[in-house]
Scaffold this motif. Structure first.
Motif, PDB file in Angstrom:
ATOM      1  N   GLU A   1      36.988  33.983  47.067  1.00  0.00           N
ATOM      2  CA  GLU A   1      37.691  33.298  45.972  1.00  0.00           C
ATOM      3  C   GLU A   1      37.264  33.798  44.596  1.00  0.00           C
ATOM      4  O   GLU A   1      38.040  33.729  43.633  1.00  0.00           O
TER       5      GLU A   1
ATOM      6  N   ILE B   1      39.583  36.256  42.927  1.00  0.00           N
ATOM      7  CA  ILE B   1      40.938  35.822  42.572  1.00  0.00           C
ATOM      8  C   ILE B   1      40.950  35.263  41.154  1.00  0.00           C
ATOM      9  O   ILE B   1      40.225  34.324  40.832  1.00  0.00           O
TER      10      ILE B   1
ATOM     11  N   SER C   1      45.395  39.122  51.964  1.00  0.00           N
ATOM     12  CA  SER C   1      46.580  39.346  51.128  1.00  0.00           C
ATOM     13  C   SER C   1      47.449  40.469  51.690  1.00  0.00           C
ATOM     14  O   SER C   1      46.990  41.313  52.465  1.00  0.00           O
TER      15      SER C   1
ATOM     16  N   ILE D   1      45.281  26.762  47.265  1.00  0.00           N
ATOM     17  CA  ILE D   1      46.130  27.948  47.354  1.00  0.00           C
ATOM     18  C   ILE D   1      46.765  28.012  48.740  1.00  0.00           C
ATOM     19  O   ILE D   1      46.072  27.970  49.756  1.00  0.00           O
TER      20      ILE D   1
ATOM     21  N   VAL E   1      47.002  32.513  40.235  1.00  0.00           N
ATOM     22  CA  VAL E   1      48.214  32.689  41.037  1.00  0.00           C
ATOM     23  C   VAL E   1      49.407  32.842  40.099  1.00  0.00           C
ATOM     24  O   VAL E   1      49.374  32.409  38.942  1.00  0.00           O
TER      25      VAL E   1
ATOM     26  N   ILE F   1      48.855  35.701  44.774  1.00  0.00           N
ATOM     27  CA  ILE F   1      47.565  35.659  44.085  1.00  0.00           C
ATOM     28  C   ILE F   1      47.349  36.925  43.254  1.00  0.00           C
ATOM     29  O   ILE F   1      47.887  37.986  43.562  1.00  0.00           O
TER      30      ILE F   1
END
Length: 217
Positions: A154, A157, A118, A63, A160, A73
């Motif tokens: 992670e 997430i 983010s 990523i 994406v 994301i």
């Protein structure tokens, strides 16, 4: 002859309407779980309110994290931010099940786990970097500290953004009113069609009841 043409027109209309509905609904069925609707302007102008985005999976190591070119994301929800001390009122008490779709602007690896920072393209600071210095019913004072941004693991997430389809998300946002209008339209068309056939049957009955004229030679 004209009645037959009108009947064919109705058949073609229903066929086109049916195929249009299939065309619109098929992606939602086939890509269920990979479709997300943008419901705010925090990512404008890259992603706008009402856009539909398609998600894809990507290895956290791959990523890209950059303020301008980073991957967008899809975060599972705001729960991790809340547990880390971020005040829910900054996001209007967003529900924990509502995904957050923001750009990855930084990342770091801690004990074999990737963590990401983010930020919405339309926001002034990274997610989690806002704090209240003073808050009352009359006014509030906010401090924004870029270094206080919350890095998420992670595991939070989902994927994406692969690409977007502008405006299609409005079908989901306004699904109930649109569905209601479609149902009303179909009912009206159905009633109109019944009346059409009723008039046609009455005409045929009248034709059959008319006395036949005898022709004398």
């Amino acid at each position: 002859m004209s009645e037959k043409k009108n009947s064919n027109k109705f058949k073609y209309f229903y066929l086109i309407l049916f195929l249009t509905l299939i065309f619109i609904l098929t992606p939602f069925v086939l890509l269920r779980g990979h479709l997300f609707v943008i419901s705010s302007n925090s990512m404008a102008p890259t992603l706008n309110y009402g856009d539909l985005v398609i998600m894809t999976n990507k290895n956290p190591e791959n990523i890209l994290a950059d303020e301008d070119r980073g991957d967008i994301i899809i975060i599972r929800g705001p729960e991790y931010f809340y547990k880390s001390g971020f005040d829910p009122s900054f996001w209007n008490n967003l529900d924990n099940k509502t995904p957050i779709i923001h750009r990855a602007i930084d990342k770091k690896k801690i004990n074999a786990t990737w963590y990401f920072l983010s930020k919405g393209d339309n926001n002034i600071a990274p997610d989690g970097s806002y704090t209240y210095l003073n808050k009352s019913s009359n006014y509030y004072l906010i401090e924004v500290n870029f270094s206080d941004g919350i890095f998420i693991p992670e595991s939070e997430i989902v994927g994406v953004v692969l690409f977007k389809i502008p405006f299609i998300g409005f079908l989901n946002i306004y699904f109930i009113p649109i569905s209601f209008l479609i149902i009303i339209l179909l009912i009206i068309l159905f009633i109109f069609q019944i009346k059409h056939y009723k008039v046609r049957i009455i005409k045929e009955l009248k034709t059959q009841e008319e006395p036949k004229k005898l022709v004398l030679k």
